[in-house]
Design a protein around this motif. Structure first.
Motif, PDB file in Angstrom:
ATOM      1  N   GLY A 229       0.814  -1.216   0.000  1.00 19.62           N
ATOM      2  CA  GLY A 229       0.000   0.000   0.000  1.00 19.62           C
ATOM      3  C   GLY A 229       0.847   1.266   0.000  1.00 19.62           C
ATOM      4  O   GLY A 229       0.365   2.332  -0.385  1.00 19.62           O
ATOM      5  N   LEU A 230       2.124   1.142   0.435  1.00 19.05           N
ATOM      6  CA  LEU A 230       3.009   2.322   0.378  1.00 19.05           C
ATOM      7  C   LEU A 230       3.303   2.616  -1.094  1.00 19.05           C
ATOM      8  O   LEU A 230       3.544   1.700  -1.876  1.00 19.05           O
ATOM      9  CB  LEU A 230       4.324   2.025   1.124  1.00 19.05           C
ATOM     10  N   ARG A 231       3.267   3.916  -1.460  1.00 25.36           N
ATOM     11  CA  ARG A 231       3.522   4.235  -2.867  1.00 25.36           C
ATOM     12  C   ARG A 231       4.892   4.869  -3.080  1.00 25.36           C
ATOM     13  O   ARG A 231       5.532   4.649  -4.095  1.00 25.36           O
ATOM     14  CB  ARG A 231       2.441   5.188  -3.392  1.00 25.36           C
ATOM     15  N   ARG A 232       5.321   5.672  -2.134  1.00 24.62           N
ATOM     16  CA  ARG A 232       6.606   6.355  -2.312  1.00 24.62           C
ATOM     17  C   ARG A 232       7.414   6.294  -1.026  1.00 24.62           C
ATOM     18  O   ARG A 232       6.875   6.506   0.059  1.00 24.62           O
ATOM     19  CB  ARG A 232       6.388   7.831  -2.669  1.00 24.62           C
ATOM     20  N   LYS A 256       9.359   1.693  -5.426  1.00 23.30           N
ATOM     21  CA  LYS A 256       8.749   2.748  -4.597  1.00 23.30           C
ATOM     22  C   LYS A 256       9.792   3.755  -4.102  1.00 23.30           C
ATOM     23  O   LYS A 256       9.440   4.824  -3.628  1.00 23.30           O
ATOM     24  CB  LYS A 256       8.072   2.132  -3.361  1.00 23.30           C
ATOM     25  N   LEU A 257      11.057   3.363  -4.160  1.00 22.59           N
ATOM     26  CA  LEU A 257      12.116   4.265  -3.691  1.00 22.59           C
ATOM     27  C   LEU A 257      12.316   5.353  -4.745  1.00 22.59           C
ATOM     28  O   LEU A 257      12.736   5.084  -5.874  1.00 22.59           O
ATOM     29  CB  LEU A 257      13.419   3.477  -3.466  1.00 22.59           C
ATOM     30  N   CYS A 258      11.979   6.589  -4.379  1.00 25.27           N
ATOM     31  CA  CYS A 258      11.990   7.674  -5.363  1.00 25.27           C
ATOM     32  C   CYS A 258      13.428   8.024  -5.764  1.00 25.27           C
ATOM     33  O   CYS A 258      14.324   8.029  -4.921  1.00 25.27           O
ATOM     34  CB  CYS A 258      11.292   8.892  -4.787  1.00 25.27           C
ATOM     35  N   PRO A 259      13.628   8.336  -7.050  1.00 28.31           N
ATOM     36  CA  PRO A 259      14.989   8.583  -7.566  1.00 28.31           C
ATOM     37  C   PRO A 259      15.503   9.978  -7.225  1.00 28.31           C
ATOM     38  O   PRO A 259      15.705  10.816  -8.100  1.00 28.31           O
ATOM     39  CB  PRO A 259      14.829   8.393  -9.075  1.00 28.31           C
ATOM     40  N   TYR A 260      15.662  10.212  -5.945  1.00 31.05           N
ATOM     41  CA  TYR A 260      16.157  11.520  -5.490  1.00 31.05           C
ATOM     42  C   TYR A 260      17.051  11.290  -4.284  1.00 31.05           C
ATOM     43  O   TYR A 260      16.660  10.585  -3.351  1.00 31.05           O
ATOM     44  CB  TYR A 260      14.983  12.429  -5.110  1.00 31.05           C
TER      45      TYR A 260
END
Ligand code: SAM
Length: 449
Positions: A229-232, A256-260
């Motif tokens: 359910g986690l999105r980011r 889900k691991l954002c590229p930042y």
């Protein structure tokens, strides 16, 4: 709810996300104790100032705020004033000497005691102070935390810092590293997702140094990533010394691991980096960036730089401008060196005049703004997945792309927490303008998650 302690509170927070998270803990505990939020300090029975000590200017903000509260207290003597955070930890009783009308003083490890100390202060007890550095930082129950956003929740993973950077006061204010058990972090994330949070940001002064009972930072990311359910998922702040190949691959392999990644470099000069005791050289930092770019080509990178560090010559500064140019950061925070109590750099003369620090700040900042303007202009016409996190006035909302870029667009409260497909139609140096393209992000990505 106890009518005896109930009243209205107002919290003013300075500094980093960790301070914001601490304030969210204080707010949650006060709400659980029967308090309500006040819109302004003038309407509150208890005002809490959560302070930042990282630069002198930030620390001085406390005394400006206290000056205003002193006048308020002259009108309403029952007003309880509390001070917490890094300046409280650092200056302790010195704050009470300078501002004897402060009733409650808590250090960075003692936020959980605020409601009890406020109660005591309201009952007329003096000396409502707890600066115990050895106290457990992780005692506030997850359910009590009153997160300030309903979209992005901060979750503390590491308290304190074991690094010995010459300029940095954090090890003194927050103490040595304390990692929270992974099970507790995962439990908190699961409960946040159950309450509707699409995004979490793991926090620590050096979050990627995380290690607890054999669980390393990338293991922790994988475990949090598994929360259904986690999105980011995001984290901050990282130290270059703790970026390894596995962590780099996590950006590639965990959708889900954002590229930042925010990866403070502080300086491009080896001489200055050594004096700063950063534990890496210009070349090793550049190699880490090269590895990240090689395996995760679209990773957005931001950084912190300090200008005017003791003895920083023009050629040291040019080495920094050169490195910043070479890496081409997506975001850059430039700070003027500020001598801090108890740091080892205090032994060095603060020999760069303020005007020169300011000039160096402007050179770096102006070049960075130009770079961001250029890059953002190139994004016009592209599509971004924007998670809406703020409702503004006038039928406008804003949110963040997966690369943490801000996008403003037309819309209302119904978009809050939605991840939507947005066409970029305008660009400035610090934000993009967008137009909603469709109701939801592409089905393919939603399924992948
Ligand atoms: N723990 C992180 C690290 O060491 O990279 C960041 C901590 S600090 C809250 C955020 C930024 O403030 C630092 O990365 C640094 O650039 C800046 N900073 C810290 N101490 C400073 C000082 N004495 N003078 C000017 N800037 C400072």
């Amino acid at each position: 709810m106890t009518t005896k302690t109930a009243g209205r509170f107002f919290i003013e927070t300075f500094g980093c996300q960790m301070n914001v998270n601490d304030s969210e803990k204080v707010a949650g505990l006060l709400l659980a104790d029967g308090y309500e939020r006040a819109e302004a300090a003038a309407d509150a029975d208890f005002v809490f100032i959560n302070t930042c000590a990282v630069r002198e200017k930030a620390a001085e903000k406390l005394f400006h705020a206290l000056g205003r509260l002193k006048r308020l207290k002259a009108e309403r003597p029952n007003l309880v004033i509390g001070v917490g955070g890094c300046v409280a930890q650092l200056q302790g009783a010195g704050i009470l000497e300078r501002a004897p009308y402060v009733d409650v003083l808590v250090g960075t490890h003692n936020v959980a005691r605020v409601p009890e100390l406020v109660r005591r202060a309201r009952n007329g007890f003096p000396g409502c102070v707890d600066l115990d550095r050895k106290a457990d930082s992780f005692t506030v129950p997850d359910a009590a935390i009153a997160h300030s956003s309903s979209v992005r929740a901060y979750v503390t993973a590491v308290e304190g810092c074991n690094h010995v950077c010459s300029f940095c006061v954090v090890p003194r204010t927050r103490g040595p590293e304390q990692c929270r058990p992974a099970d507790a972090i995962v439990r908190e994330v699961r409960s946040l997702v159950d309450r509707g949070y699409p995004e979490v940001m793991l926090l620590g002064q050096t979050v990627n140094a995380y290690r607890h009972a054999g669980v390393g930072f990338t293991d922790l990311l994988e475990r949090v990533h598994d929360v259904s359910g986690l999105r980011r998922l995001r984290f901050t702040t990282s130290h270059a010394e703790h970026i390894d190949a596995r962590l780099v691959d996590a950006f590639r392999d965990l959708p889900k691991l954002c590229p930042y990644l925010h990866l403070p470099v502080q300086s491009g000069s080896d001489r200055i980096l050594e004096s700063m005791r950063r534990g890496y050289t210009r070349a090793t930092y550049a190699n880490t960036v090269a590895l990240l770019r090689d395996r995760v080509p679209d990773l957005a990178l931001s950084s912190d730089v300090i200008v005017g560090y003791p003895g920083e010559s023009e050629s040291d500064f040019l080495a920094t401008t050169d490195l910043v140019e070479q890496v081409g950061f997506d975001g850059l925070f430039v700070f003027l060196y500020s001598p801090r109590p108890g740091t080892s750099a205090l032994r060095l003369a603060d020999d760069i005049p303020d005007e020169e620090k300011l000039r160096r700040f402007r050179v770096l900042n102006d070049a960075q703004q130009e770079r961001q303007k250029r890059r953002n202009a190139d994004r016009i016409g592209s599509h971004e997945e924007v998670l809406v996190d703020t409702v503004a006035e006038g039928g406008r909302v804003s949110g963040r792309t997966r690369h943490f870029r801000i996008v403003h667009l037309d819309g209302g409260a119904e978009l809050l927490g939605q991840e939507i497909d947005v066409e970029i139609v305008g660009a400035g140096a610090n934000a993009l303008q967008g137009r909603k393209a469709s109701a939801e992000v592409s089905l393919a990505r939603a399924v992948a998650l």
